[in-house]
Design an enzyme around this catalytic site. Structure first.
Site, PDB file in Angstrom:
ATOM      1  N   HIS A  88     -37.975  96.321 122.834  1.00  0.00           N
ATOM      2  CA  HIS A  88     -37.205  97.564 122.697  1.00  0.00           C
ATOM      3  C   HIS A  88     -35.718  97.232 122.881  1.00  0.00           C
ATOM      4  CE1 HIS A  88     -35.541 101.523 123.598  1.00  0.00           C
ATOM      5  NE2 HIS A  88     -36.581 101.980 122.900  1.00  0.00           N
ATOM      6  N   GLU A 136     -34.923 100.892 114.950  1.00  0.00           N
ATOM      7  CA  GLU A 136     -34.127 101.819 115.754  1.00  0.00           C
ATOM      8  C   GLU A 136     -32.682 101.320 115.850  1.00  0.00           C
ATOM      9  OE1 GLU A 136     -36.908 104.041 118.846  1.00  0.00           O
ATOM     10  OE2 GLU A 136     -36.089 102.214 119.684  1.00  0.00           O
TER      11      GLU A 136
HETATM   12  O1  G3P Z   1     -38.089 104.223 121.928  1.00  0.00           O
HETATM   13  C1  G3P Z   1     -37.538 105.377 121.423  1.00  0.00           C
HETATM   14  C2  G3P Z   1     -36.111 105.485 121.654  1.00  0.00           C
HETATM   15  O2  G3P Z   1     -35.396 104.329 121.818  1.00  0.00           O
HETATM   16  C3  G3P Z   1     -35.398 106.546 120.927  1.00  0.00           C
HETATM   17  O3  G3P Z   1     -34.743 107.241 121.933  1.00  0.00           O
HETATM   18  O4  G3P Z   1     -33.769 109.160 123.002  1.00  0.00           O
HETATM   19  O5  G3P Z   1     -33.021 108.494 120.733  1.00  0.00           O
HETATM   20  O6  G3P Z   1     -35.281 109.493 121.024  1.00  0.00           O
HETATM   21  P1  G3P Z   1     -34.179 108.666 121.657  1.00  0.00           P
END
Ligand code: G3P
Length: 215
Positions: A88, A136
């Site tokens: 992550h 991400e």
């Molecule tokens: O693992 C999910 C995360 O990193 C996304 O976070 O708070 O942007 O939904 P968020």
């Protein structure tokens, strides 16, 4: 699938992790996709009796033995986890360690989701053949701007560069449209944290995300 990363928010720690797990289980009864809860290690067993899949936030590629401070795959499994996040953005690993961790997860029967910060990493990590890759962009994590609205082109690229490995996306995901757009761009699901954990009404927020699968 909707993967709910509990991270280390106060709202999702200890007894509150159990409450959030219950919300995930409740909404998943009428959701056409899996909702996966990803609590901190010490809270995994608190969700054990709930009718929901639980993943760990991280494991280490170690065998039982002298590895003080490590997260043993067998231990998260005996606590009730059936999968794990790997690499992550908030827990980055060297590529060699990512590969060893994916191998270890496969060997033990844990579903692996490897996180990648850009399409190039999606291509690199797809070589390790995890079960999923999650794209991400770090700058949008925890923000009010969703990856699906800000970077649709990069999501498409991430899906393409992940090759045969099914792709998820996450960062700033909060709405039904964020989910439906991600699916439309080729993703199999989303990763979400703050949108659910900090919403004040996780059941309503999770229902909203599930609606993205019904469009
Ligand atoms: O693992 C999910 C995360 O990193 C996304 O976070 O708070 O942007 O939904 P968020």
């Amino acid at each position: 699938m909707i993967v709910v990363n509990f991270k280390t928010y106060e709202n999702s720690t200890g007894e509150k992790a159990r409450e959030l797990g219950k919300s995930c289980a409740k909404v998943s009864e009428n959701c056409s996709t899996d909702i996966i809860a990803v609590p901190q290690f010490q809270d995994i067993s608190l969700l054990e009796d709930l009718d929901i899949k639980v993943f760990a936030q991280h494991i280490d590629p170690v065998e039982p033995g002298s590895h003080t401070g490590s997260i043993l795959p067998e231990d998260v499994m005996s606590a009730g986890a059936s999968g794990t996040l790997i690499n992550h953005s908030e827990k980055r690993l060297e590529p060699g360690v990512i590969e060893a961790t994916v191998d270890k997860a496969r060997e033990k029967g844990l579903t692996s989701i490897v996180c990648a910060q850009n399409p190039e990493e999606c291509a690199e990590f797809s070589e390790f053949e995890p079960d999923y890759i999650a794209y991400e962009p770090p700058e949008l994590i925890g923000s009010d701007t969703s990856v699906s609205s800000a970077k649709p082109g990069l999501i498409k690229k991430a899906v393409k560069r992940s090759g045969k490995v099914p792709t998820l996306t996450g960062a700033g995901i909060k709405s039904e449209e964020d989910v439906s757009k991600s699916l439309e761009l080729g993703c199999e699901g989303v990763l979400v944290a703050s949108g659910v954990v900090k919403s004040g009404n996780p059941v309503e927020e999770l229902r909203e995300l599930c609606r993205g699968y019904n469009e």
